[in-house]
Design an enzyme around this catalytic site. Structure first.
Site, PDB file in Angstrom:
ATOM      1  N   ASN A   1      55.697  44.537  40.719  1.00  0.00           N
ATOM      2  CA  ASN A   1      55.282  43.149  40.983  1.00  0.00           C
ATOM      3  C   ASN A   1      56.450  42.209  41.315  1.00  0.00           C
ATOM      4  OD1 ASN A   1      52.469  43.170  38.649  1.00  0.00           O
ATOM      5  ND2 ASN A   1      52.488  43.506  40.839  1.00  0.00           N
TER       6      ASN A   1
ATOM      7  N   ASP B   1      42.957  42.809  37.410  1.00  0.00           N
ATOM      8  CA  ASP B   1      43.173  42.701  38.851  1.00  0.00           C
ATOM      9  C   ASP B   1      42.204  41.717  39.501  1.00  0.00           C
ATOM     10  OD1 ASP B   1      44.311  43.291  41.285  1.00  0.00           O
ATOM     11  OD2 ASP B   1      43.078  45.061  41.629  1.00  0.00           O
TER      12      ASP B   1
HETATM   13  C1  FPP Z   1      46.831  41.306  39.517  1.00  0.00           C
HETATM   14  O1  FPP Z   1      46.006  40.550  40.389  1.00  0.00           O
HETATM   15  C2  FPP Z   1      47.296  40.463  38.428  1.00  0.00           C
HETATM   16  C3  FPP Z   1      48.617  40.254  38.111  1.00  0.00           C
HETATM   17  C4  FPP Z   1      49.725  40.880  38.846  1.00  0.00           C
HETATM   18  C5  FPP Z   1      48.985  39.334  37.009  1.00  0.00           C
HETATM   19  C6  FPP Z   1      48.144  39.452  35.766  1.00  0.00           C
HETATM   20  C7  FPP Z   1      48.578  38.440  34.798  1.00  0.00           C
HETATM   21  C8  FPP Z   1      47.750  37.660  34.076  1.00  0.00           C
HETATM   22  C9  FPP Z   1      46.278  37.754  34.112  1.00  0.00           C
HETATM   23  C10 FPP Z   1      48.342  36.676  33.103  1.00  0.00           C
HETATM   24  C11 FPP Z   1      48.292  37.284  31.724  1.00  0.00           C
HETATM   25  C12 FPP Z   1      49.110  36.522  30.790  1.00  0.00           C
HETATM   26  C13 FPP Z   1      49.683  37.069  29.685  1.00  0.00           C
HETATM   27  C14 FPP Z   1      50.480  36.203  28.802  1.00  0.00           C
HETATM   28  C15 FPP Z   1      49.573  38.499  29.331  1.00  0.00           C
HETATM   29  P1  FPP Z   1      46.460  40.356  41.893  1.00  0.00           P
HETATM   30  O2  FPP Z   1      47.345  39.158  41.976  1.00  0.00           O
HETATM   31  O3  FPP Z   1      47.090  41.610  42.412  1.00  0.00           O
HETATM   32  O4  FPP Z   1      45.090  40.084  42.596  1.00  0.00           O
HETATM   33  P2  FPP Z   1      44.694  40.476  44.094  1.00  0.00           P
HETATM   34  O5  FPP Z   1      44.657  41.976  44.146  1.00  0.00           O
HETATM   35  O6  FPP Z   1      43.354  39.854  44.248  1.00  0.00           O
HETATM   36  O7  FPP Z   1      45.737  39.882  44.994  1.00  0.00           O
END
Ligand code: FPP
Length: 247
Positions: free
Chosen positions: A75, A27
């Site tokens: 998501n 996250d």
């Molecule tokens: C949450 O942070 C993260 C995600 C919804 C995406 C996670 C995906 C990756 C790290 C890519 C991984 C790749 C593979 C191939 C497994 P957020 O966007 O909710 O962050 P925020 O809370 O700061 O907005």
């Protein structure tokens, strides 16, 4: 000057228990990007690099199962351009993963409902599972279109189907049967779940499996997460006294 460069720099784990199974809620990508006045997709790209580094590190220190939360059933509600960027990133990384994790002998497994992804992404997911299934290293569960409530509903439906057609005696339904109908069937429950970014939420991740899991919340955004942060999470885990409901 050292004559030989150490192949891998690992922390000293001789006096610490390495958790058998770790879950990570990756996250903070969005906030990381916002802090730098970058599009959210740049945060996901940085997060994907960290995913690769930390996966390798977990394998190196002897973790047996690692589950990373990459994309939840919720998501899809994000803006279309962000979902599109994530799908492109998944394709790129899963294409690389076909080769990438070979040397580490990592077994790749997806948890979640694959059927909502494009056909080429589904094929990449299947190919990764097929190509890695006979390896003997760490099992990497990548949670994509994963929601734990959805997972439990599927298990209930599948067991009910068995009762309806006479394959399952209702009195034989127990906790281990439910576990065996989850995406993580046959795997141990996570010992430790790490959530970077300082949020105290479980966000529909491994609800059944985490009944006795130790949680470590870290005040770091996922793209800033380093091997040392994993070491610190394991150090904190080692300070806990796990009683599993006993004394
Ligand atoms: C949450 O942070 C993260 C995600 C919804 C995406 C996670 C995906 C990756 C790290 C890519 C991984 C790749 C593979 C191939 C497994 P957020 O966007 O909710 O962050 P925020 O809370 O700061 O907005």
């Amino acid at each position: 000057m050292a004559l030989f460069k150490k192949k891998k720099e690992l922390a000293d784990y001789s006096d610490k228990a390495v958790p058998t199974s770790i879950g990570i809620i990756m996250d903070g990508n969005g906030r990381w990007a916002k802090n730098r006045h970058l599009p959210r997709s740049a945060g996901h790209r940085a997060g994907a690099k960290v995913f690769r580094t930390i996966t390798r590190y977990c394998s190196d220190i002897g973790v047996k199962y690692l589950t990373v939360y990459a994309f939840s059933t919720e998501n899809w509600r994000r803006p279309q351009d962000e979902v599109g960027a994530l799908m492109r990133l998944f394709k790129e990384y899963l294409q690389e993963a076909l080769d990438d994790f070979k040397d580490d002998s990592i077994v790749i497994h997806f948890i979640g409902d694959k059927s909502s992804f494009s056909e080429d992404l589904q094929k990449l997911m299947d190919d990764n599972e097929e190509i890695s299934k006979d390896r003997d290293g760490m099992v990497l569960n990548i949670a994509m279109n994963y929601g734990s409530r959805d997972e439990i509903v599927r298990a209930v439906k599948s067991i009910s189907e068995g009762v309806k057609n006479g394959d399952i005696d209702i009195n034989s339904i127990d906790e281990s049967m439910v576990s065996d109908h989850l995406y993580t069937a046959g795997q141990p429950d996570p010992d430790l779940i790490i959530r970077p970014s300082g949020e105290y939420r479980i966000s529909n991740f491994m609800l059944w499996q985490s009944a006795y899991t130790e949680f470590v919340i870290m005040n770091k955004l996922w793209p800033d997460f380093k091997k040392e942060d994993l070491d610190e999470a394991i150090r904190l885990y080692n300070l806990r006294s796990r009683r599993f409901g006993g004394v």
